[in-house]
Structure formats: structure tokens, C-alpha cells
Design an enzyme around this catalytic site. Structure first.
Site, mmCIF file in Angstrom:
data_model
loop_
_atom_site.group_PDB
_atom_site.id
_atom_site.type_symbol
_atom_site.label_atom_id
_atom_site.label_comp_id
_atom_site.label_asym_id
_atom_site.label_seq_id
_atom_site.Cartn_x
_atom_site.Cartn_y
_atom_site.Cartn_z
ATOM 1 N N HIS A 174 -3.884 -5.116 -0.093
ATOM 2 C CA HIS A 174 -3.598 -5.680 1.223
ATOM 3 C C HIS A 174 -3.663 -7.208 1.218
ATOM 4 O O HIS A 174 -4.713 -7.795 1.452
ATOM 5 C CB HIS A 174 -4.592 -5.132 2.250
ATOM 6 N N GLU B 15 -2.569 -9.174 3.451
ATOM 7 C CA GLU B 15 -2.811 -9.730 4.792
ATOM 8 C C GLU B 15 -4.302 -9.887 5.070
ATOM 9 O O GLU B 15 -4.713 -10.808 5.776
ATOM 10 C CB GLU B 15 -2.161 -8.854 5.857
ATOM 11 N N CYS C 180 0.830 -1.208 0.000
ATOM 12 C CA CYS C 180 0.000 0.000 0.000
ATOM 13 C C CYS C 180 0.869 1.265 0.000
ATOM 14 O O CYS C 180 1.438 1.611 -1.021
ATOM 15 C CB CYS C 180 -0.984 -0.044 1.170
#
Length: 380
Positions: A354, A356, A264
Site C-alpha cells: 500500500h 498510499e 494489492c
């Protein structure tokens, strides 16, 4: 300014956009006034992770899904130490949460943390307005803060804009800390915290990585003091054009050839470090249903996003940079925005989204394995 009050659902509230558009509804969460940049998130779930994502600092988040709060709030799904959004906008908040993990209602949590919100407005109309006009400054006024429209609009227009905002140091840790590897330790990573989410070092720890999380102000010497096998630059809020210090640190890491991974804001930092520019998107990408193609494999992933800025790099050719050849590795299939970069002559890559993704989807989790492969290759 906020005042905590229960029974806020009966309190009138007004949302005022900087272009003069006004929506009237009811207070949700704390009662008072707040300002920020109005953005919308398309996720139908994962609202707790959204609220506690430091990348949303100084933003008023509009949820496009109409029914929010139905699973309440628990103590396990926090991505950071607090709620970071400046304000919260929902259409139809749940009256009673239904989840065995719930500890309290979303309304109670917003109130306890002083987050001013509004409910009962047409979020579809508001989202369409932001798509047409772009993200803009906004104010939410409730209770005694509600005044005449001209006065409220004038206050909104005095609020700071997101362009030019340097916010990473406001959300990052002030002291280094360590997230230990789960199981056998295989690698050490220095993670520069620009607004890191808790799930990110956890994903690395799952792969045998001991993560040393460092403040946004960390120097090159601080990074290499932990003797890292790899260096990571996290997500975070604000305008990447202001991030001169992280850019200089990353350039030093690239000079040394240490394996590097960015997510990001970290992707935008890599873009700047390579000599590319950045720019503000009209209304950004936010939510957990954004289609991205990994151009290195041709695979299309459904991914989680939260970014209002993007890297200005050519998508149709390999570019020469001070650190060797670079190419755009990922693109958004909705608008062809750059969603990833990789160097071809050094072990460094980044993505704008993202992987994760605590609330899902998990299509992009392989990127942590790709980081591990870079460190394995360097060690070999």
C-alpha cells in the site's frame, strides 16, 4: 449478533480458534458474537486506518502491539465509510485516550459500530500460534453469547472460509463518484473500486489527477466512458481466484494499451490477467513495517501491507504473457513473496502493498509518480 453496552470491560469474553485453541479475556467494544478469519497486524500505530480498510472485511484482526487505543478515534483518519473488520483483539486497551484530535475512545467507536472485540488476552501467544498453524477461522463470544466450549467451537467451524470468498462487491461503492484534482487538472483516471481506501484517490488528486471511482461491477464501456488517461485497480478483500470480472476488464484495458496501475488486490488481478496463478499465504502480510525491494532500482522500502493471497510468478526470469514480457518488480525480503509486477512492452505495473499508507511509512509514494510518468509518456 451484537448488543451495545457500556461497561463491557467487565464482561467475560472468549476467543475460539477453529483448531480448538481458546483464549479467555474481557469484552472490548460491542458485546455479542462474531466470526471471521483470524489474522494479525504488526503495526504499532494506525489502528484507525486498519479498522476502516475494506480489505479487512470478514477478518478478525489481532494487534501484535500490546497497547492500543491511546490516541482515541477522530473523524479525519477514516479510510472508508465504516469499520470493516469482523472483530478486534487487543491485549491492553488504553483507559484514557490522549490526543488533541481525539473525539471519542476506540472502545466507544467499536461499540457504536457493533464490532465485537476482546481484550486482556496474550496476543503474543495468539500471534505465535497463527504463525505456526496459519490464519484460520475464529469466533469471539462475550456476554450471553458465551456457552460451553464444544458448542462455540462447532459454531466457529461452520463459519465460511476466506478461500473462495468473493467479497469486493460487498465493500465497493454502488454508484460512481469523482475525486477532483487538487490544483490544475492534468489527467483523468478511472479507478475500479474493489475495496478502495480513501487515501488512494487523494494521493492521485495531489498529483493533478481527477479520479472517477467506479463500482467493482463496472464494465469496459463504463471505464472508457470517462475518457481516462489511465486506469487503476484498487485493493480489496477476498480470494483473487474468484475475481473473473475484474480480470476480464483489466485484460481489455491491457489490449488497448492504456496506462494501468494496480494496488494489492489490483496486483493479484494483474497477475491473473497475465496468466499467472494466485495462492493463499500461510498467515499473510499485515502491518506497516514490511521490507520490500524494488528490483528495478535496488532500493529497499519499509512498506504497509494487508494481504493474505499472493501472485505465483517466477522471480528469477522474464515471463512471456499474452500482453508481452512481464517481470516481478518487487519482492518481500522476509519471504521472497511477489510484491509487484510490471509489463515491459506495455505501460502497466502493480504492487502488492500500500503506497498510499495514510499512517505511514511513505517510502513507496513514488509509485504514484511512476503512474503519472506512464500517462505522460502515453500522451507524448
Amino acid at each position: 449478533m451484537t448488543t451495545s453496552t457500556r461497561g463491557a470491560a467487565k464482561t467475560p469474553a472468549v476467543l475460539v480458534l477453529e483448531d480448538g485453541r481458546i483464549f479467555r479475556g474481557r469484552a472490548y467494544g460491542a458485546v455479542g458474537v462474531t466470526f471471521g478469519e483470524a489474522v494479525f497486524s504488526t503495526g504499532m500505530t494506525g489502528y484507525q486506518e486498519t479498522l476502516t480498510d475494506p480489505s479487512y472485511h470478514r477478518q478478525v484482526v489481532v494487534m501484535t502491539a500490546p497497547h492500543i487505543g491511546n490516541t482515541g478515534v477522530n473523524d479525519e483518519d477514516m479510510e472508508s465509510r465504516k469499520i470493516w473488520v469482523s472483530g478486534y483483539v487487543v491485549r491492553d486497551p488504553a483507559r484514557v485516550p490522549s490526543s488533541w484530535r481525539s473525539k471519542r475512545t476506540l472502545d466507544e467507536e467499536l461499540d457504536a459500530q457493533g464490532v465485537v472485540g476482546i481484550s486482556g488476552i496474550d496476543t503474543r501467544a495468539l500471534t505465535r500460534h497463527l504463525r505456526e498453524r496459519g490464519a484460520m477461522r475464529v469466533g469471539i463470544f462475550s456476554g450471553d453469547a458465551v456457552r460451553d466450549e464444544a458448542t462455540m467451537l462447532a459454531e466457529v467451524r461452520k463459519a465460511p472460509e476466506m478461500t473462495g470468498a468473493d467479497l469486493s462487491a460487498e465493500v465497493a461503492t454502488t454508484e460512481p463518484y469523482v475525486v477532483p484534482a487538487i490544483g490544475e487538472k492534468k489527467f483523468t483516471v478511472a479507478a475500479v473500486d474493489l475495496g478502495i481506501k480513501g487515501m488512494t484517490p487523494h494521493r492521485m488528486a495531489e498529483r493533478g489527477i481527477e479520479v472517477h471511482v467506479l463500482p467493482a461491477t463496472a464494465s469496459v464501456e463504463d471505464v472508457y466512458a470517462v475518457n481516462p488517461d489511465g486506469v487503476f485497480f484498487s485493493n480489496g478483500p477476498g480470494d483473487p481466484a474468484t475475481a473473473d470480472h475484474p480480470v476480464s476488464v483489466m485484460q481489455a484495458v491491457l489490449e488497448r494499451g492504456t496506462p494501468l496501475f494496480g494496488i494489492c488486490f489490483g496486483n493479484q488481478i494483474l497477475g491473473r490477467a497475465l496468466g499467472f496463478g494466485t495462492y493463499k499465504l500461510k498467515y499473510g502480510h499485515r502491518g506497516i513495517n514490511q521490507p520490500v525491494q524494488d528490483r528495478t532500482t535496488g532500493k529497499v522500502e519499509v512498506t504497509a501491507h494487508n494481504h493474505g493471497f499472493a501472485v505465483d510468478a517466477p522471480t528469477d526470469k522474464v515471463s512471456d504473457t499474452p500482453f508481452g514480457r512481464a517481470e516481478v518488480s518487487h519482492v518481500c525480503l522476509n519471504d521472497n513473496v511477489v510484491e509487484g509486477l510490471q509489463l515491459l512492452d506495455k505501460p502497466a505495473f502493480s504492487v502488492q502493498y500500500h503506497p498510499e499508507a495514510a499512517a505511514g511509512p511513505h517510502d513507496a509514494a513514488y509509485l504514484f509518480d511512476r503512474f503519472v510518468s506512464l500517462m505522460e509518456g502515453q500522451r507524448a
